[in-house]
Design an enzyme around this catalytic site. Structure first.
Site, short mmCIF file in Angstrom:
data_model
loop_
_atom_site.label_atom_id
_atom_site.label_comp_id
_atom_site.label_asym_id
_atom_site.label_seq_id
_atom_site.Cartn_x
_atom_site.Cartn_y
_atom_site.Cartn_z
CG HIS A 65 -1.60 -1.36 1.38
ND1 HIS A 65 -1.12 -2.25 2.30
CD2 HIS A 65 -2.59 -1.98 0.73
CE1 HIS A 65 -1.82 -3.37 2.22
NE2 HIS A 65 -2.71 -3.24 1.28
S1 FES Z 1 1.89 -0.51 3.13
FE1 FES Z 1 0.31 -1.91 3.65
S2 FES Z 1 1.44 -3.62 4.24
FE2 FES Z 1 2.98 -2.21 3.79
#
Ligand code: FES
Ligand code: HEM
Lengths: 402, 178
Positions: free
Chosen positions: B139
């Site tokens: 993410h």
């Molecule tokens: S940014 Fe969501 S798991 Fe690393």
């Protein structure tokens, strides 16, 4: 001969009486449309999943060292094993198609309204169980998506204050997703569908106590009903035929359409795939989770709460809607909101499918689309309450009978 | 018996409540072994430590070693990487402020649990993220050359697992459990 045997049985267990009153003469609204087919379709897929699942379990090995190869063994060596697996994997997808349509049908025609609240709640519980079952089933092939999907989703629990971190270790049975996790997920994946069967039994019991709603959303008199058999047995069978044709198209011609290529790479705890996507049926909820990223340290917890709330809000839906009219056929504002909601679910799914940092329409970070779509999702429920409690919506005249 | 007197009724209520209470405590007690059976078992706990030979890791190089089933990054930091980390020590925009010296016992060795504090993905190796550090692919969290979160959804810095330098060449990750 058969008659005298049945008479003997009926004296001890009134089977004939139950079948007659609950499946043959059972009074059913005469105006049900095809959206009412999806309950029986969901039941059919449940049976497909049970049968294919039990036979898969006879060849599968729930061990982190053996699981991936066991699935390849099923695909290559076991007689018809590829069919068992493709039926089961495609079956999960079709289960959710049937259940989502079934739920939306209820939302449109007001099937959750009094006196069907308990019937609706049992349905929401079945939906929860189904999601848990599918999630744990997807872990079993022990590919990269299985592993990292499981890692990301179980890690959601670590957002719970105080006990979160310990809870995750407890669920894993270790310090990461691993062999103990796979083993217990297999046991639960085997068990939960039978719990679903039990819940479906109660669901149908509740249904037969209050009877079916109908597209007009009105209470019916006896003259407006027809016996379940042969009218709806034949209609349900017809629906199953059409549904099975579509099912077979995917099983035989596009079995990997809903599967991820990364899941044909064995699980590697040391390496995360570049882009983790859950199965399509979780995408809208995944998008809601990810769109809460603007609250700093609280983002994770609030994201998890929002995702849970997106489903849990279905529990209170019967009390949010205060309109005197059930069916959206006679509710000009609600029906428009409904279709916005449906489109919004697809938008959320699309956002969930894309990488979190994707940029769309030239220069728009997709997370903004996700936030807007999340707001629309929850607004649906708020507005439904708002326009009915303050009588902003003027329902059209509703027929007294059919 | 057509009449139940007040005494009888109180007595019955008490018996029902007492029986329910004993039953509830019994069920809770019996559930405990089942609940605990999910916690890490003795053999899992036994894998508490991992030893790593540092002699072959050149400056600027990073290796990934498994510890308790999770990857651990061991980065032999260059002077530029150390400087970059120390320079940002006082950065007010830091989400989880920590000094680099608190994280790296020996400035040239950075030991990180390679599990994103957002949802547990393994970040990509050093140099993939902004700030010269690690990018989590899931993410989009960016960690700097000290493994501190600088951008993205993760709430905390990458954890530094308990580790000790047995001698100049050997690193022990984890704590042996008694
Ligand atoms: S940014 Fe969501 S798991 Fe690393
Ligand atoms: C509610 C019904 C069910 C759903 C939604 C469901 C869903 C799934 C899913 C999504 C997979 C992964 C498919 C893949 O990618 O290969 C899977 C695998 C599996 N399921 Fe189920 N399942 C259900 C019922 C059952 C039952 C009742 C059993 C056995 C008793 C079972 C046994 C298995 C086994 C052994 C696997 C691993 C083999 C494989 O991956 O194909 N399932 N399930």
């Amino acid at each position: 001969m058969f008659k005298s045997i049945m008479a003997w049985v009926d004296e001890r267990l009134p089977i004939t009486e139950v079948i007659k009153s609950q499946a043959i003469e059972y009074p059913t609204p005469k105006n049900l449309n095809y959206w009412w087919n999806f309950g029986s379709l969901a039941l059919m897929v449940l049976i497909i999943q049970l049968v294919s699942g039990i036979f898969l379990a006879m060849h599968y090995k729930p061990d982190a060292k053996l699981a991936f190869d066991a699935v390849e063994h099923i695909m290559r060596d076991v007689n018809w094993g590829w069919l068992l697996r493709y039926m089961h994997a495609t079956g999960a997808t079709f289960f959710f198609i049937a259940v989502y349509i079934h739920i939306l049908r209820g939302m449109y025609y007001g099937s959750h309204r009094s006196p069907r609240e308990i019937l609706w709640w049992i349905g929401v519980i079945i939906f929860f169980l189904l999601m848990a079952t599918a999630f744990m089933g997807y872990v079993l092939p022990w590919g990269q998506m299985s592993f990292w999907g499981a890692a990301v989703i179980t890690n959601l629990m670590s957002a719970i204050p105080v006990i979160g971190e310990d809870l995750v270790v407890w669920v894993w049975g270790g310090f990461s997703v691993g062999d103990p996790t796979l083993n217990r997920f297999f046991a639960l994946h085997f068990l939960l569908p039978f719990v679903v069967i039990g819940a479906v039994g109660v669901h149908v019991w509740a249904l037969h106590a209050v009877h079916s709603n109908n597209p007009e959303g009105i209470d019916l008199e006896h003259k407006d009903t027809i016996p379940f058999h042969p009218y709806y047995t034949i209609k349900d069978l017809y629906g199953m035929g059409v549904f099975l044709i579509l099912f077979c198209v995917f099983v035989f011609f596009a079995p990997n359409f809903f599967l991820e290529p990364d899941n044909y790479i064995q699980a590697d705890p040391m390496k995360t795939p570049a882009h983790i996507v859950p199965e399509w049926y979780f995408l809208p909820f995944y998008a809601i989770l990810r769109s809460i990223d603007f609250l700093g340290q609280m983002s994770k917890l609030v994201g998890v709460i929002a995702m849970g709330a997106a489903i849990a809000i279905l529990f209170v839906l019967p009390f949010l809607d205060r309109s005197p009219v059930r069916s959206f056929r006679y509710r000009p504002i609600s029906s428009k909101l409904f279709w916005i909601f449906v489109v919004d679910c697809f938008v959320l799914g699309w956002v969930g499918y894309n990488p979190a940092d994707a940029v769309v329409l030239g220069s728009l970070p997709i997370v903004y689309v996700g936030r807007a779509a999340t707001a629309v999702y929850f607004s649906y429920f708020f507005l439904l309450w708002f326009i009915t409690v303050f009588k902003i919506e003027r329902p059209l005249p509703v027929p007294k009978s059919l | 018996m057509s009449m139940v007197d007040q005494h009888e009724e109180n007595r019955r209520d008490f018996l029902i409540m007492a029986t329910s209470a004993v039953g509830a405590v019994g069920v809770a007690g019996a559930a405990w072994p089942f609940i605990r059976s999910w916690s890490p078992s003795a053999d899992v706990l036994a894998q508490a430590t991992t030893e790593v030979d540092l002699s072959s890791i050149q400056a600027g190089q990073m290796v990934t070693v498994p510890w308790q089933g999770k990857p651990v990054f061991i980065l032999h930091r260059t002077t530029q990487q150390i400087e970059a980390a120390r320079k940002d020590d006082g950065d007010a925009s830091m989400r989880d402020p920590e000094k680099d010296a608190e994280r790296a016992k020996k400035a040239e060795w950075l030991v990180l649990l390679a599990s994103c504090t957002h949802l547990g993905c393994v970040p990509q190796p050093i140099g993939t993220g902004e700030y010269g550090g690690f990018l989590c692919p899931c993410h989009g969290t960016h960690y700097d050359t000290s493994g501190r979160v600088r951008k993205g959804p993760a709430p905390k810095n990458l954890a530094v697992p308990h580790h000790e330098f047995k001698n100049d060449k050997t690193l022990v990750i984890g704590k042996a459990l008694a």
